[in-house]
Design a protein around this motif. Structure first.
Motif, PDB file in Angstrom:
ATOM      1  N   TYR A   8      -4.204   3.733  25.066  1.00 22.79           N
ATOM      2  CA  TYR A   8      -2.800   3.337  25.147  1.00 22.79           C
ATOM      3  C   TYR A   8      -1.834   4.475  24.829  1.00 22.79           C
ATOM      4  O   TYR A   8      -0.638   4.309  24.942  1.00 22.79           O
ATOM      5  CB  TYR A   8      -2.531   2.177  24.186  1.00 22.79           C
ATOM      6  CG  TYR A   8      -3.421   0.995  24.458  1.00 22.79           C
ATOM      7  CD1 TYR A   8      -3.129   0.128  25.504  1.00 22.79           C
ATOM      8  CD2 TYR A   8      -4.563   0.769  23.698  1.00 22.79           C
ATOM      9  CE1 TYR A   8      -3.948  -0.951  25.772  1.00 22.79           C
ATOM     10  CE2 TYR A   8      -5.384  -0.310  23.965  1.00 22.79           C
ATOM     11  CZ  TYR A   8      -5.070  -1.163  24.995  1.00 22.79           C
ATOM     12  OH  TYR A   8      -5.888  -2.227  25.274  1.00 22.79           O
ATOM     13  N   LYS A   9      -2.349   5.608  24.393  1.00 23.00           N
ATOM     14  CA  LYS A   9      -1.498   6.748  24.093  1.00 23.00           C
ATOM     15  C   LYS A   9      -2.239   8.022  24.463  1.00 23.00           C
ATOM     16  O   LYS A   9      -3.429   7.997  24.727  1.00 23.00           O
ATOM     17  CB  LYS A   9      -1.058   6.757  22.636  1.00 23.00           C
ATOM     18  CG  LYS A   9      -2.168   6.936  21.631  1.00 23.00           C
ATOM     19  CD  LYS A   9      -1.686   6.818  20.209  1.00 23.00           C
ATOM     20  CE  LYS A   9      -0.977   8.058  19.760  1.00 23.00           C
ATOM     21  NZ  LYS A   9      -0.579   8.029  18.362  1.00 23.00           N
ATOM     22  N   GLU A  69      10.132   3.522  36.222  1.00 18.60           N
ATOM     23  CA  GLU A  69       9.300   2.928  35.177  1.00 18.60           C
ATOM     24  C   GLU A  69       8.152   3.860  34.799  1.00 18.60           C
ATOM     25  O   GLU A  69       7.835   4.023  33.617  1.00 18.60           O
ATOM     26  CB  GLU A  69       8.757   1.573  35.616  1.00 18.60           C
ATOM     27  CG  GLU A  69       9.797   0.485  35.651  1.00 18.60           C
ATOM     28  CD  GLU A  69       9.284  -0.816  36.258  1.00 18.60           C
ATOM     29  OE1 GLU A  69       8.116  -0.868  36.721  1.00 18.60           O
ATOM     30  OE2 GLU A  69      10.055  -1.787  36.281  1.00 18.60           O
ATOM     31  N   GLN A  78       9.562   6.634  32.705  1.00 21.75           N
ATOM     32  CA  GLN A  78       9.822   6.176  31.344  1.00 21.75           C
ATOM     33  C   GLN A  78       8.531   6.094  30.536  1.00 21.75           C
ATOM     34  O   GLN A  78       8.489   6.472  29.364  1.00 21.75           O
ATOM     35  CB  GLN A  78      10.521   4.820  31.356  1.00 21.75           C
ATOM     36  CG  GLN A  78      11.953   4.879  31.799  1.00 21.75           C
ATOM     37  CD  GLN A  78      12.572   3.491  31.932  1.00 21.75           C
ATOM     38  OE1 GLN A  78      11.883   2.474  31.902  1.00 21.75           O
ATOM     39  NE2 GLN A  78      13.884   3.468  32.075  1.00 21.75           N
ATOM     40  N   LYS A  79       7.455   5.603  31.165  1.00 27.67           N
ATOM     41  CA  LYS A  79       6.164   5.508  30.467  1.00 27.67           C
ATOM     42  C   LYS A  79       5.633   6.895  30.117  1.00 27.67           C
ATOM     43  O   LYS A  79       5.096   7.102  29.029  1.00 27.67           O
ATOM     44  CB  LYS A  79       5.148   4.753  31.315  1.00 27.67           C
ATOM     45  CG  LYS A  79       5.411   3.269  31.385  1.00 27.67           C
ATOM     46  CD  LYS A  79       4.397   2.576  32.260  1.00 27.67           C
ATOM     47  CE  LYS A  79       4.702   1.093  32.372  1.00 27.67           C
ATOM     48  NZ  LYS A  79       3.728   0.394  33.226  1.00 27.67           N
ATOM     49  N   VAL A 138       1.738   2.878  25.489  1.00 28.17           N
ATOM     50  CA  VAL A 138       2.059   2.082  26.669  1.00 28.17           C
ATOM     51  C   VAL A 138       0.997   1.005  26.783  1.00 28.17           C
ATOM     52  O   VAL A 138      -0.093   1.132  26.240  1.00 28.17           O
ATOM     53  CB  VAL A 138       2.116   2.920  27.970  1.00 28.17           C
ATOM     54  CG1 VAL A 138       3.248   3.925  27.921  1.00 28.17           C
ATOM     55  CG2 VAL A 138       0.809   3.593  28.251  1.00 28.17           C
TER      56      VAL A 138
END
Length: 74
Positions: free
Chosen positions: A10-11, A52, A55-56, A66
């Protein structure tokens, strides 16, 4: 379970991903958006998707998450 528990799903992991690879991907996305916009206007749906993604990428580059990481594990 291990895949869900891994925070790097997730990162961005430290190192070349965060320092080189993803900044290059971000610049490629920005450049592609500019070229597409000059060639012909980008439709609003595609523009929204690209923004989008941008932004992520920015969230990841700033050390954020995310997606939906499991809470309470780290």
């Amino acid at each position: 379970i291990q895949a869900e528990a891994n925070p790097y799903n997730y990162k961005l992991p430290p190192g070349y991903y965060k320092e080189v690879l993803f900044p290059v991907l971000r610049e490629l996305l920005v450049g592609t958006m500019q070229v597409l916009d000059k060639e012909r206007p980008i439709d609003s749906a595609r523009q929204k998707r690209l923004e989008e993604l941008l932004q992520k990428l920015d969230v990841l580059l700033q050390g954020g998450y995310v997606g939906h990481p499991r809470r309470g594990m780290w």
